[in-house]
Motif scaffolding. Structure first.
Motif, PDB file in Angstrom:
ATOM      1  N   SER A  94       0.828  -1.212   0.000  1.00 52.55           N
ATOM      2  CA  SER A  94       0.000   0.000   0.000  1.00 52.55           C
ATOM      3  C   SER A  94       0.860   1.259   0.000  1.00 52.55           C
ATOM      4  CB  SER A  94      -0.952   0.010   1.198  1.00 52.55           C
ATOM      5  OG  SER A  94      -0.222  -0.042   2.419  1.00 52.55           O
ATOM      6  N   LEU A  95       1.979   1.216   0.698  1.00 53.24           N
ATOM      7  CA  LEU A  95       2.882   2.367   0.723  1.00 53.24           C
ATOM      8  C   LEU A  95       3.694   2.476  -0.561  1.00 53.24           C
ATOM      9  CD1 LEU A  95       4.088   2.348   4.437  1.00 53.24           C
ATOM     10  CD2 LEU A  95       2.396   3.845   3.355  1.00 53.24           C
ATOM     11  N   ARG A  96       4.122   1.339  -1.103  1.00 50.10           N
ATOM     12  CA  ARG A  96       4.833   1.384  -2.390  1.00 50.10           C
ATOM     13  C   ARG A  96       3.929   1.996  -3.454  1.00 50.10           C
ATOM     14  NH1 ARG A  96       5.802  -3.942  -1.401  1.00 50.10           N
ATOM     15  NH2 ARG A  96       4.738  -4.551  -3.322  1.00 50.10           N
ATOM     16  N   GLU A  97       2.664   1.608  -3.448  1.00 48.31           N
ATOM     17  CA  GLU A  97       1.717   2.147  -4.425  1.00 48.31           C
ATOM     18  C   GLU A  97       1.517   3.647  -4.227  1.00 48.31           C
ATOM     19  OE1 GLU A  97      -2.994   1.657  -5.297  1.00 48.31           O
ATOM     20  OE2 GLU A  97      -1.852  -0.203  -5.056  1.00 48.31           O
ATOM     21  N   PHE A  98       1.337   4.085  -2.984  1.00 55.05           N
ATOM     22  CA  PHE A  98       1.161   5.512  -2.691  1.00 55.05           C
ATOM     23  C   PHE A  98       2.331   6.340  -3.234  1.00 55.05           C
ATOM     24  CE2 PHE A  98       2.557   8.955   0.104  1.00 55.05           C
ATOM     25  CZ  PHE A  98       1.525   9.859  -0.104  1.00 55.05           C
ATOM     26  N   ALA A  99       3.550   5.862  -3.013  1.00 56.26           N
ATOM     27  CA  ALA A  99       4.746   6.616  -3.396  1.00 56.26           C
ATOM     28  C   ALA A  99       5.209   6.328  -4.819  1.00 56.26           C
ATOM     29  CB  ALA A  99       5.876   6.319  -2.401  1.00 56.26           C
ATOM     30  N   GLY A 100       4.537   5.408  -5.504  1.00 57.55           N
ATOM     31  CA  GLY A 100       4.931   5.077  -6.868  1.00 57.55           C
ATOM     32  C   GLY A 100       6.261   4.362  -6.951  1.00 57.55           C
ATOM     33  N   LEU A 101       6.604   3.611  -5.910  1.00 59.98           N
ATOM     34  CA  LEU A 101       7.877   2.902  -5.895  1.00 59.98           C
ATOM     35  C   LEU A 101       7.723   1.558  -6.588  1.00 59.98           C
ATOM     36  CD1 LEU A 101       9.008   3.569  -2.213  1.00 59.98           C
ATOM     37  CD2 LEU A 101       9.567   4.883  -4.269  1.00 59.98           C
ATOM     38  N   GLU A 102       8.391   1.430  -7.716  1.00 53.64           N
ATOM     39  CA  GLU A 102       8.334   0.175  -8.448  1.00 53.64           C
ATOM     40  C   GLU A 102       9.665  -0.557  -8.357  1.00 53.64           C
ATOM     41  OE1 GLU A 102       6.732   0.763 -12.343  1.00 53.64           O
ATOM     42  OE2 GLU A 102       5.048   1.923 -11.567  1.00 53.64           O
ATOM     43  N   GLN A 103      10.722   0.055  -8.823  1.00 53.62           N
ATOM     44  CA  GLN A 103      12.038  -0.567  -8.712  1.00 53.62           C
ATOM     45  C   GLN A 103      13.070   0.400  -8.159  1.00 53.62           C
ATOM     46  OE1 GLN A 103      12.827  -2.334 -12.613  1.00 53.62           O
ATOM     47  NE2 GLN A 103      12.701  -4.311 -11.567  1.00 53.62           N
ATOM     48  N   GLN A 104      13.227   1.546  -8.819  1.00 55.98           N
ATOM     49  CA  GLN A 104      14.239   2.507  -8.398  1.00 55.98           C
ATOM     50  C   GLN A 104      13.710   3.357  -7.240  1.00 55.98           C
ATOM     51  OE1 GLN A 104      17.351   2.316  -9.697  1.00 55.98           O
ATOM     52  NE2 GLN A 104      16.426   0.560 -10.737  1.00 55.98           N
ATOM     53  N   VAL A 105      14.579   3.553  -6.250  1.00 54.18           N
ATOM     54  CA  VAL A 105      14.213   4.349  -5.081  1.00 54.18           C
ATOM     55  C   VAL A 105      15.327   5.342  -4.795  1.00 54.18           C
ATOM     56  CG1 VAL A 105      13.613   4.310  -2.623  1.00 54.18           C
ATOM     57  CG2 VAL A 105      12.888   2.437  -4.111  1.00 54.18           C
ATOM     58  N   LEU A 106      14.928   6.571  -4.561  1.00 58.51           N
ATOM     59  CA  LEU A 106      15.842   7.609  -4.120  1.00 58.51           C
ATOM     60  C   LEU A 106      15.669   7.737  -2.617  1.00 58.51           C
ATOM     61  CD1 LEU A 106      17.801   9.967  -4.724  1.00 58.51           C
ATOM     62  CD2 LEU A 106      15.777  11.400  -5.072  1.00 58.51           C
ATOM     63  N   ILE A 107      16.751   7.543  -1.869  1.00 60.84           N
ATOM     64  CA  ILE A 107      16.718   7.604  -0.409  1.00 60.84           C
ATOM     65  C   ILE A 107      17.413   8.899   0.005  1.00 60.84           C
ATOM     66  CG2 ILE A 107      17.403   6.472   1.730  1.00 60.84           C
ATOM     67  CD1 ILE A 107      17.505   3.840   0.146  1.00 60.84           C
ATOM     68  N   LEU A 108      16.692   9.736   0.710  1.00 56.25           N
ATOM     69  CA  LEU A 108      17.223  11.028   1.135  1.00 56.25           C
ATOM     70  C   LEU A 108      17.228  11.138   2.650  1.00 56.25           C
ATOM     71  CD1 LEU A 108      15.248  13.387  -1.281  1.00 56.25           C
ATOM     72  CD2 LEU A 108      17.595  12.571  -1.541  1.00 56.25           C
ATOM     73  N   GLY A 109      18.351  11.561   3.193  1.00 49.95           N
ATOM     74  CA  GLY A 109      18.384  11.883   4.608  1.00 49.95           C
ATOM     75  C   GLY A 109      17.544  13.121   4.847  1.00 49.95           C
ATOM     76  N   ALA A 110      16.775  13.118   5.927  1.00 51.07           N
ATOM     77  CA  ALA A 110      15.884  14.242   6.220  1.00 51.07           C
ATOM     78  C   ALA A 110      15.958  14.589   7.709  1.00 51.07           C
ATOM     79  CB  ALA A 110      14.449  13.911   5.801  1.00 51.07           C
ATOM     80  N   PHE A 111      17.158  14.748   8.184  1.00 43.52           N
ATOM     81  CA  PHE A 111      17.495  15.105   9.553  1.00 43.52           C
ATOM     82  C   PHE A 111      17.204  13.973  10.535  1.00 43.52           C
ATOM     83  CE2 PHE A 111      17.021  17.405  13.624  1.00 43.52           C
ATOM     84  CZ  PHE A 111      18.302  17.894  13.715  1.00 43.52           C
ATOM     85  N   ASP A 112      15.952  13.818  10.997  1.00 51.25           N
ATOM     86  CA  ASP A 112      15.660  12.796  12.005  1.00 51.25           C
ATOM     87  C   ASP A 112      14.968  11.562  11.433  1.00 51.25           C
ATOM     88  OD1 ASP A 112      13.189  13.921  11.456  1.00 51.25           O
ATOM     89  OD2 ASP A 112      12.573  14.034  13.551  1.00 51.25           O
TER      90      ASP A 112
END
Length: 141
Positions: A94-112
């Motif tokens: 359900s979360l992959r679908e919400f964010a449109g994550l299929e294969q490639q993922v960009l992981i960003l540090g966001a402080f905490d």
């Protein structure tokens, strides 16, 4: 711990995502909570930070409909995850679908916490915002 940096990863055939070494304790299972983020991304919180968020939600006045709506909405999308021995997490569909994550993922540090983005959606998000210099001047002055 402050999470920072940008990392590119791929979701494997079993829907698992390997977290960067800088964002996990290598070899040790670690509890995280994943939930919907702002815009079209996901937020991944370490256990201690998510516990602090839950404590704030618990302190809300549940006689107020806004409070009930807030924590129902937030908790509806929140899932506890353990990293496996190689630092992978299994992102709920359900979360992959919400964010449109299929294969490639960009992981960003966001402080905490860590933000997980579909790379194309993140590029579109950036194009809709002010340039870097304007943003820094606006926020830091």
């Amino acid at each position: 711990m402050v999470y920072k940096g940008e990392y590119h990863r791929t979701i494997d055939e079993e829907s698992r995502l390997e977290l960067p070494n800088a964002m996990r304790q290598a070899g040790n299972p670690c509890l995280h909570t994943i939930t919907r983020g702002h815009e079209a991304c996901l937020f991944l919180y370490p256990e201690d930070r998510w516990t602090a968020i839950e404590e704030k939600m618990e302190a809300l006045d549940d006689t107020r409909s806004e409070s009930r709506h807030f924590y129902r909405t937030v908790l509806r999308w929140a899932f506890d995850l353990n990293t496996d021995e190689t630092g992978r997490i299994d992102i709920p569909s359900s979360l992959r679908e919400f964010a449109g994550l299929e294969q490639q993922v960009l992981i960003l540090g966001a402080f905490d916490h860590v933000a997980l983005w579909d790379p194309g959606r993140f590029e579109a998000y950036l194009e809709s915002k002010d340039d870097y210099t304007t943003l820094v001047k606006h926020i830091m002055s």
